[in-house]
Design a protein around this motif. Structure first.
Motif, PDB file in Angstrom:
ATOM      1  N   ALA A 114      11.698   6.543 -42.077  1.00  0.00           N
ATOM      2  CA  ALA A 114      11.302   5.702 -41.159  1.00  0.00           C
ATOM      3  C   ALA A 114       9.884   5.994 -40.152  1.00  0.00           C
ATOM      4  N   PRO A 115       9.460   4.894 -39.585  1.00  0.00           N
ATOM      5  CA  PRO A 115       8.395   5.284 -38.852  1.00  0.00           C
ATOM      6  C   PRO A 115       8.251   6.360 -38.015  1.00  0.00           C
ATOM      7  N   LEU A 116       7.321   7.380 -37.882  1.00  0.00           N
ATOM      8  CA  LEU A 116       7.417   8.457 -37.123  1.00  0.00           C
ATOM      9  C   LEU A 116       6.759   8.201 -35.644  1.00  0.00           C
ATOM     10  N   LEU A 117       7.017   8.610 -34.562  1.00  0.00           N
ATOM     11  CA  LEU A 117       6.257   8.496 -33.361  1.00  0.00           C
ATOM     12  C   LEU A 117       5.668   9.876 -33.111  1.00  0.00           C
ATOM     13  N   PHE A 118       4.302   9.544 -33.055  1.00  0.00           N
ATOM     14  CA  PHE A 118       3.658  10.868 -32.921  1.00  0.00           C
ATOM     15  C   PHE A 118       2.495  10.574 -31.944  1.00  0.00           C
ATOM     16  N   THR A 119       1.962  11.512 -31.152  1.00  0.00           N
ATOM     17  CA  THR A 119       1.047  11.130 -30.002  1.00  0.00           C
ATOM     18  C   THR A 119      -0.288  10.997 -30.399  1.00  0.00           C
ATOM     19  N   THR A 120      -0.710  11.494 -31.586  1.00  0.00           N
ATOM     20  CA  THR A 120      -2.098  11.430 -32.204  1.00  0.00           C
ATOM     21  C   THR A 120      -2.301  10.241 -32.881  1.00  0.00           C
ATOM     22  N   SER A 121      -3.550   9.720 -32.767  1.00  0.00           N
ATOM     23  CA  SER A 121      -3.969   8.552 -33.547  1.00  0.00           C
ATOM     24  C   SER A 121      -4.411   8.803 -34.835  1.00  0.00           C
ATOM     25  N   LEU A 122      -4.350  10.163 -35.449  1.00  0.00           N
ATOM     26  CA  LEU A 122      -4.560  10.354 -36.773  1.00  0.00           C
ATOM     27  C   LEU A 122      -3.670  10.057 -37.883  1.00  0.00           C
ATOM     28  N   LEU A 123      -2.297   9.653 -37.528  1.00  0.00           N
ATOM     29  CA  LEU A 123      -1.379   9.602 -38.252  1.00  0.00           C
ATOM     30  C   LEU A 123      -1.210   7.789 -38.730  1.00  0.00           C
ATOM     31  N   ALA A 124      -1.261   7.584 -39.907  1.00  0.00           N
ATOM     32  CA  ALA A 124      -0.958   6.295 -40.402  1.00  0.00           C
ATOM     33  C   ALA A 124       0.747   5.998 -40.639  1.00  0.00           C
ATOM     34  N   GLN A 125       1.150   4.705 -40.428  1.00  0.00           N
ATOM     35  CA  GLN A 125       2.659   4.843 -40.204  1.00  0.00           C
ATOM     36  C   GLN A 125       3.243   4.717 -41.350  1.00  0.00           C
ATOM     37  N   PRO A 126       4.480   5.655 -41.878  1.00  0.00           N
ATOM     38  CA  PRO A 126       4.910   5.510 -43.083  1.00  0.00           C
ATOM     39  C   PRO A 126       5.774   4.239 -43.375  1.00  0.00           C
ATOM     40  N   PRO A 127       5.922   3.939 -44.553  1.00  0.00           N
ATOM     41  CA  PRO A 127       6.848   2.575 -44.638  1.00  0.00           C
ATOM     42  C   PRO A 127       8.429   3.102 -44.544  1.00  0.00           C
ATOM     43  N   GLU A 128       9.288   2.038 -44.420  1.00  0.00           N
ATOM     44  CA  GLU A 128      10.564   2.124 -44.376  1.00  0.00           C
ATOM     45  C   GLU A 128      11.101   2.025 -45.822  1.00  0.00           C
ATOM     46  N   VAL A 129      11.373   3.218 -46.616  1.00  0.00           N
ATOM     47  CA  VAL A 129      11.769   3.222 -47.979  1.00  0.00           C
ATOM     48  C   VAL A 129      12.634   4.226 -48.279  1.00  0.00           C
ATOM     49  N   ARG A 130      13.791   3.805 -48.904  1.00  0.00           N
ATOM     50  CA  ARG A 130      15.037   4.622 -48.984  1.00  0.00           C
ATOM     51  C   ARG A 130      14.853   5.249 -50.621  1.00  0.00           C
ATOM     52  N   LEU A 131      14.794   6.761 -50.290  1.00  0.00           N
ATOM     53  CA  LEU A 131      14.842   7.461 -51.647  1.00  0.00           C
ATOM     54  C   LEU A 131      16.055   8.257 -51.514  1.00  0.00           C
ATOM     55  N   PRO A 132      16.491   8.621 -52.841  1.00  0.00           N
ATOM     56  CA  PRO A 132      17.668   9.662 -52.763  1.00  0.00           C
ATOM     57  C   PRO A 132      17.068  10.924 -52.029  1.00  0.00           C
ATOM     58  N   ASP A 133      17.828  11.662 -51.660  1.00  0.00           N
ATOM     59  CA  ASP A 133      17.451  13.058 -51.196  1.00  0.00           C
ATOM     60  C   ASP A 133      16.977  14.125 -52.129  1.00  0.00           C
ATOM     61  N   GLU A 134      17.408  14.000 -53.439  1.00  0.00           N
ATOM     62  CA  GLU A 134      16.511  14.779 -54.553  1.00  0.00           C
ATOM     63  C   GLU A 134      16.817  13.988 -55.934  1.00  0.00           C
ATOM     64  N   SER A 135      15.715  13.635 -56.429  1.00  0.00           N
ATOM     65  CA  SER A 135      15.559  13.200 -57.780  1.00  0.00           C
ATOM     66  C   SER A 135      14.955  14.169 -58.536  1.00  0.00           C
ATOM     67  N   THR A 136      15.550  14.550 -59.740  1.00  0.00           N
ATOM     68  CA  THR A 136      15.427  15.835 -60.497  1.00  0.00           C
ATOM     69  C   THR A 136      14.838  15.269 -61.942  1.00  0.00           C
ATOM     70  N   GLY A 137      14.092  16.037 -62.614  1.00  0.00           N
ATOM     71  CA  GLY A 137      13.430  15.968 -63.607  1.00  0.00           C
ATOM     72  C   GLY A 137      12.271  14.779 -63.904  1.00  0.00           C
ATOM     73  N   ILE A 138      11.549  14.835 -64.913  1.00  0.00           N
ATOM     74  CA  ILE A 138      10.641  13.709 -65.104  1.00  0.00           C
ATOM     75  C   ILE A 138      11.218  12.495 -64.955  1.00  0.00           C
ATOM     76  N   ASP A 139      12.195  12.116 -66.009  1.00  0.00           N
ATOM     77  CA  ASP A 139      12.630  11.035 -66.053  1.00  0.00           C
ATOM     78  C   ASP A 139      13.691  10.301 -64.702  1.00  0.00           C
ATOM     79  N   GLY A 140      14.103  11.234 -64.028  1.00  0.00           N
ATOM     80  CA  GLY A 140      14.918  11.125 -62.779  1.00  0.00           C
ATOM     81  C   GLY A 140      13.747  10.688 -61.698  1.00  0.00           C
ATOM     82  N   ILE A 141      12.724  11.342 -61.412  1.00  0.00           N
ATOM     83  CA  ILE A 141      11.435  11.002 -60.641  1.00  0.00           C
ATOM     84  C   ILE A 141      11.085   9.689 -60.870  1.00  0.00           C
ATOM     85  N   ALA A 142      10.947   9.510 -62.288  1.00  0.00           N
ATOM     86  CA  ALA A 142      10.215   8.198 -62.566  1.00  0.00           C
ATOM     87  C   ALA A 142      11.065   7.005 -62.182  1.00  0.00           C
TER      88      ALA A 142
END
Length: 319
Positions: free
Chosen positions: A6-34
């Motif tokens: 989710a978008p983060l709230l920081f006080t610095t203007s140096l940060l670009a806003q992250p997208p709202e993307v749902r990823l698994p907590d842990e995706s393992t191995g080359i094929d799993g990450i792909a």
């Protein structure tokens, strides 16, 4: 269980806003990450897949991504650092499967701004282009993937990141497309220490530049782990405590894709885990890590990381 980026709230203007993307907590191995990255294209238009320029893992992963059956159904463009904008016609012919001599193909990377360091002469970069060509050979003409050179070649007077961003805007985002972008991970950092950022001029990072016109559309993924080397004469930073990273993971499999908004990874120090990635060697202080003394955290640097573990090393293949 999944983690929201989710978008983060920081006080610095140096940060670009992250997208709202749902990823698994842990995706393992080359094929799993792909699989996880290909699935993420359902929620993001650009996946910025950073590389170390050293690991065989980088090549194996990106080839696994483009060979995943779902990739070509979602993505039509790949933008690479190891291709020049001025050699696009030759690159297009090669990727389409036409006859292109080795000498002609080599001009794709030998005309980039970074050709002098011979980094792109490593076989892994030509191997990736050959893999895309092979994937295209099995696809109908109107469904093929295009590889776009993002580095300004001779006669292209744009800066390196300006050229890449222009290619992405004109060839992908303005056409409502999606793209995989492959560059050194430093081009994808969402923030950097202010004193370092002030020295960069207009090239402040590809992801950060994209956010100005296309906010929340890019997923930034960086590599993490391995044996990092301090340049000669540079002050050594802290040794990364990879055991701390390992203890926070449920899986023992490596590599593993980890969302960096997930605790405790979000709050881990960038200086500890990335302090040996970029050094500033200008000025009377000599070489020092750009992260030295910085409070920036991993969660501020990128949206996810591919953690290779403490023992990940450089590409063992001949250069």
């Amino acid at each position: 269980m999944n983690t929201w980026l989710a978008p983060l709230l920081f006080t610095t203007s140096l940060l670009a806003q992250p997208p709202e993307v749902r990823l698994p907590d842990e995706s393992t191995g080359i094929d799993g990450i792909a699989r996880a990255l290909v699935s993420a294209f359902d929620q993001a238009d650009i996946i910025a897949l950073g590389e170390t320029h050293q690991w065989r893992l980088d090549t194996d992963l990106r080839i696994a991504v483009i060979r995943n059956p779902g990739f070509a159904k979602k993505v039509r463009s790949i933008v690479v650092e190891f291709g020049s904008t001025t050699e696009q016609p030759a690159l297009d012919r090669y990727i389409r499967g036409e006859d292109v001599s080795r000498a002609q193909l080599e001009q794709v990377w030998k005309t980039t701004t970074q050709a002098a360091n011979r980094l792109w002469d490593k076989p892994v970069y030509a191997e990736f282009l050959a893999a895309v060509r092979d994937v295209n050979s099995r696809l109908p003409a109107d469904a093929r993937i295009r590889v776009l050179g993002g580095d300004p070649g001779p006669g292209d007077n744009r800066s390196r990141e300006t050229a890449a961003v222009s290619v992405l805007k004109e060839q992908v985002l303005q056409k409502h497309g999606k793209a995989l972008v492959i560059y050194g991970a430093g081009h994808f950092y969402r923030t950097m220490p202010a004193d370092y950022l002030s020295k960069l001029g207009q090239d402040i990072g590809i992801v950060r530049m994209l956010e100005s016109d296309y906010p929340g559309r890019t997923l930034a993924v960086i590599p993490l782990g391995g044996r990092l080397h301090t340049p000669p004469g540079a002050a050594a930073g802290p040794d990364p405590d990879y055991r701390k990273f390992d203890r926070a993971l449920k899986t023992q499999a490596r590599p593993v894709l980890v969302p960096l908004q997930r605790l405790p990874f979000r709050d881990f120090s960038a200086e500890e885990f990335m302090g040996r990635t970029i050094f500033n060697c200008l000025g009377p202080a000599g070489c020092r890590s750009i992260f030295q003394g910085s409070p920036i955290t991993l969660g501020q640097m990128a949206d996810a990381c591919i953690y290779a573990g403490a023992d990940a090393g450089v590409d063992p293949k001949p250069k």
